[in-house]
Scaffold this active site. Structure first.
Site, short mmCIF file in Angstrom:
data_model
loop_
_atom_site.label_atom_id
_atom_site.label_comp_id
_atom_site.label_asym_id
_atom_site.label_seq_id
_atom_site.Cartn_x
_atom_site.Cartn_y
_atom_site.Cartn_z
N HIS A 166 0.67 -1.31 -0.06
CA HIS A 166 0.04 0.08 0.02
C HIS A 166 0.79 1.18 -0.12
CE1 HIS A 166 0.66 1.14 4.21
NE2 HIS A 166 0.55 -0.23 4.44
N CYS A 182 2.83 -4.69 7.10
CA CYS A 182 2.44 -4.49 5.52
C CYS A 182 3.65 -3.95 4.83
CB CYS A 182 1.50 -3.63 5.70
SG CYS A 182 -0.19 -4.32 5.98
#
Length: 206
Positions: A166, A182
């Site tokens: 992301h 992440c």
């Protein structure tokens, strides 16, 4: 006749220029691609890219792998993400990775792609940071949203891995281990990766 060293050096430089590759294996740099831009109704701010180590700027590099083009390979140790291209090349992006205790390895696939996604903190994260409870139902998209401008959702054989590739408004975290697992990219980079990667793409985290 023996060639002079200066002539040899000049010839090598010319040869590198002709094939479009520098001595460090870089074919193309995108350092000028981090300016402000309008995107889906949001005014994405510029990244002060001069403050980011040049090795983390998006670039096309030589990259030898047996994986097919379109595969995403994440090198967590060196803080690079590679999008495999044909002919032994890849687009390389600088990334931020999971801090100590939140690292992970494995193979997954891109199951979904979202522009300006909603962020929902996992219950375990809310347990560690109770102030995030207000976003239990999801934090709306926006310039301060932790997922940034784009998100690629990673699934494995067990379903949703909980991990994402992301964007992030925190450009200064690139090259560091700061996340909860992440893989984060500068917003301008995740937009570029989003446009290149297909749903179903293989993702290998080393």
């Amino acid at each position: 006749m023996r060639m002079k060293p200066l002539f040899i050096a000049a010839s090598l430089t010319l040869a590198a220029a002709l094939v479009g590759c520098t001595s460090d294996g870089t074919f193309k740099m995108f350092s000028s691609d981090y300016g402000a831009r309008a995107d889906a109704g949001y005014q994405l701010p510029a990244v002060p890219i001069y403050k980011v180590d040049k090795k983390y700027h998006r670039q096309v590099v030589r990259y030898d792998t047996d994986e097919k083009p379109g595969t995403i390979i994440v090198d967590t140790a060196n803080k690079f993400l590679y999008f495999v291209l044909p002919e032994g090349k890849a687009v390389r992006y600088g990334i931020g990775v999971g801090r100590e205790g939140f690292e992970w390895r494995g193979t997954a696939r891109v199951a979904m792609k979202r522009e300006w996604p909603t962020w929902t903190p996992p219950s375990a994260m809310i347990g560690r940071q109770p102030e995030l409870a207000k976003w239990r139902g999801g934090m709306p998209p926006g310039l301060t949203n932790p997922l940034g401008a784009r998100a690629l959702y990673l699934f494995n054989k067990g379903g949703d891995s909980g991990y994402r590739l992301h964007g992030t408004p925190e450009w200064f975290s690139i090259g560091k281990a700061m996340s909860s697992g992440c893989i984060r990219l500068m917003n301008q980079d995740i937009i570029d990766l989003y446009d290149r990667a297909d749903t179903g793409a293989k993702v290998i985290v080393l």
